[in-house]
Design a protein around this motif. Structure first.
Motif: not given
Length: 737
Positions: A40-43, A51-54, A113-116, A127-135
């Motif tokens: 899964n993704l980590i920000k 800028y942030p990295s993934f 697409y993947d889960r952040l 705190d972050n509820i797992p969610k599906t995002v697009a990069l």
């Protein structure tokens, strides 16, 4: 030639196969996943970076290093997956998040697409509820993107990985089987292609109940992110949107269990009940001497939320009582809550068929039931089930009770002086005077007890005594005022002819009948209320006199104030309305008698009739004044029961009611004739006073009247001898009639 022909056909077949393969590939769905499978993704954000990295992390790594349990996207086998970040973006810091509309994926090469599952900022985990995002690439143009028919669906697994749901105890328990999100999706038998984002645990709204449904009793069909429930116990087919349900394996017996959120548990044939703590938690008392508690997780497995103490009586009473429960785990108490005790008579309670809690004072839906852990105390019953209820916030009353005490005390003193005057003067102890004495005496009882109640705190037993004394005093006062209105109506409006009896004997007999009515009415109403209070059969008849206050133990202007209406407001209202009707009817008869009396010629009979008319009219006016004082008090009681606003108006109304004794004193005592009678009684005046309180007319010479008068009125006015003389002197035309 044959060989060449075969070669040509072989080339043609390979060409067709290649073209068909390319055609299928072009039509097939390709899902671009940012990270490799099971990752899964980590920000990550740093103040040093613009800028942030993934990054991509496996499920095991996020659990080990960050103590976060995550789950990857579940993708069916008929979906072609392409892993990797968009190559057009170059470095990782060129990537940016793209908002997904309804989790609908698009077919472009520069979006993945993947889960952040985690966001880090300078090493701190937010705190972050797992969610599906697009990069996608930063400053990327995506106007030419096209939506596909493939979307990302969201569902929930009721328990974490390697746990199944205990349907009996309503908790998740560990199992040896590998029950994970991928297993759940396969068990749902959803036709492909599909992509599922699986979260853990169900989160219902505060106003919703949780109902557990098993696939043996209900048909459970998953359609995308929705759950369709049908079965014999369901009134209509229910379609639940995402977030309103979860699925898991049922412990002991297998099969699936669905936990659904609903505002109405009865839709699924479930009994609604409220639990104080979240499911899987219970109360632990903080001290052995109190019930002050905190919700703690159940790690021992001995708290299965067993509420059979409340449900068994309902099952015996109702044969069709459901076994299924709808549990709500929230209670809002702005004024705080308290725990009931079975040792306290006032705290006794039980559950009703509709799910409300029935207490002696009220029936409420704002309650919760929970198990209390007292095992660390030396107690024979370390675990007990009890109900917690909300304190009812009393209406804010800006009232100075000391000022009320002073005003009510002044009224009581005035009533006592009025009673003393009427009891001391023989001239006032006629029928009307005796009814006034009874009326003032009962008002004195009510105001004396009310003054003591306003003064300060009273022991509970005495509070009950004072409460019933106040009630009896006011009820009896209203009854005696009704007697006075009835008597004055009888005087002017009765169509009966009074037989020539001695006046004293007739008044005595009538006073006995009046006393029987007034005292019986007050005693019967007070006794009835006491019996319903002592042996309650219904909350609408349970007055609770002396419960917290020395009056009706209910809050005004609420649905619990029925006893106040039934035993006081309505009966006193009926008496007040009856008095008003009698007063109006008396006014009509008074006008008729007045015209007849004034037609009498001067003489013994005429003067006597006029003098008696003036006396009775004075009684009528006095009774009307008392009705205004008492009726205004009842109207204020009714209106203040219905509404408490505005406050300034009710402060004025309370002031008038507290001074009722002063008004009665002014009406009954502050009169010139009583002043002279009091002076005569004290020996301070030598002027002879007419005991009938009326001056005779100047003309006393006539003994007959040629005018026709009301026989009913005169029959109560003239004596037997005068009635004989009247018959002799009347003209022949009158005799014949």
């Amino acid at each position: 030639m044959t060989l060449e022909f075969c070669k040509m056909w072989l080339i043609f077949a390979w060409t067709l196969l290649f073209l068909s393969a390319n055609c299928v590939q072009s039509d097939s769905v390709v899902f671009k996943k940012c990270c490799p499978k099971d990752q899964n993704l980590i920000k990550v954000e740093n103040t040093n970076s613009t800028y942030p990295s993934f990054e991509c992390k496996s499920r095991e790594n996020t659990t080990i290093y960050f103590n976060i349990s995550t789950s990857p996207l579940i993708i069916s086998e008929d979906v072609e997956v392409s892993h990797g970040m968009p190559e057009e973006c170059g470095e990782m810091y060129n990537l940016t998040l793209l908002k997904i509309k309804d989790l609908q994926i698009t077919s472009v090469n520069n979006i993945c697409y993947d889960r952040l599952v985690l966001e880090m900022e300078d090493g701190d985990i937010s705190d972050n509820i797992p969610k599906t995002v697009a990069l996608t690439c930063r400053q990327n143009e995506t106007e030419n993107t096209s939506d596909t028919e493939l979307g990302i669906n969201r569902i929930r697994k009721c328990c974490p990985e390697r746990q199944a749901y205990d349907f009996v105890d309503r908790v998740c328990r560990a199992v040896e089987e590998d029950i994970n999100e991928e297993w759940l999706v396969k068990e749902m038998n959803v036709p492909g292609p599909y992509i599922y984002e699986v979260n853990t645990r169900l989160h219902c709204k505060m106003v919703q109940y949780v109902v557990d449904l098993i696939d043996e009793d209900y048909t459970l069909i998953v359609n995308g992110s929705s759950l369709i429930v049908s079965g014999n116990k369901v009134l209509n087919e229910q379609r639940l949107a995402q977030g309103e349900w979860c699925l898991d394996q049922r412990l002991f017996g297998g099969g699936l269990v669905a936990r659904v959120c609903t505002n109405n548990a009865a839709v699924y044939g479930a009994y609604p009940i409220r639990k104080c703590c979240p499911i899987g938690q219970h109360f632990k008392v903080q001290s052995c001497n109190t019930m002050k508690s905190l919700c703690v997780p159940d790690t021992s497995g001995v708290f299965p939320f067993n509420v059979s103490l409340y449900l068994d009586p309902l099952k015996k009473q109702y044969p069709d009582f459901p076994d299924l429960l709808g549990i709500r785990t929230s209670i809002m108490c702005p004024a705080g809550k308290y725990v009931t005790s079975r040792d306290n008579e006032m705290d006794k309670h039980h559950l009703n068929r509709d799910g409300s809690l029935q207490q002696k004072l009220r029936s409420t839906d704002n309650y919760c039931v929970e198990e209390f852990d007292r095992r660390f105390c030396e107690d024979d019953y370390p675990i007990e089930v009890a109900a917690a209820l909300c304190f009812e916030k009393a209406p804010e009353i800006n009232k100075n009770f000391f000022v009320s005490f002073v005003l009510i005390s002044v009224s009581a003193v005035c009533l006592a002086f009025t009673l003393l005057v009427y009891c001391s003067l023989p001239e006032l102890r006629n029928l009307h005077g005796r009814t006034l004495i009874c009326h003032v005496g009962t008002m004195l009882l009510a105001f004396s007890c009310l003054a003591r109640v306003q003064y300060g705190t009273i022991e509970p037993n005495y509070c009950v005594l004072f409460g019933y004394s106040i009630y009896f005093g006011f009820v009896a006062a209203f009854a005696w005022l009704n007697v006075m209105c009835l008597d004055i109506w009888w005087t002017f409006g009765s169509v009966r002819t009074v037989h020539p009896l001695r006046k004293a004997g007739a008044e005595k007999r009538r006073f006995l009948w009046y006393s029987l009515y007034a005292w019986s009415f007050a005693i019967l109403l007070t006794l009835t209320m006491f019996l319903f209070d002592k042996y309650p059969v219904s909350t609408i008849l349970d007055a609770n006199i002396g419960n917290n206050i020395c009056w009706f133990g209910t809050f005004q202007n609420t649905n619990q104030d029925w006893p106040h209406y039934i035993f006081f407001v309505i009966p006193m209202g009926l008496i007040t309305c009856t008095n008003f009707v009698l007063w109006v009817l008396t006014a009509r008869h008074c006008a008729r008698v007045k015209s007849e009396v004034h037609r009498l010629q001067a003489g013994s009979v005429g003067d006597r009739a006029k003098r008696r008319f003036r006396i009775d009219r004075a009684k009528y006016i006095l009774t009307g004044k008392l009705w205004v004082v008492m009726g205004a008090g009842w109207m204020a009681e009714l209106l203040s029961t219905l509404t408490g606003e505005p406050q300034w108006l009710w402060q004025v109304v309370d002031l008038v009611n507290e001074l009722q004794g002063v008004f009665i004193f002014l009406i009954l005592v502050m009169k010139p004739k009583l002043y002279y009678l009091i002076r005569k009684r004290l020996g301070c005046s030598r002027i002879p006073i007419d005991t009938r309180l009326e001056k005779p007319d100047a003309q006393k010479n006539g003994t007959s009247s040629s005018a026709r008068t009301s026989s009913t009125f005169l029959s109560r006015t003239i004596s037997t001898d005068e009635r004989t003389n009247l018959r002799i002197s009347l003209p022949n035309s009158v005799k014949q009639n």
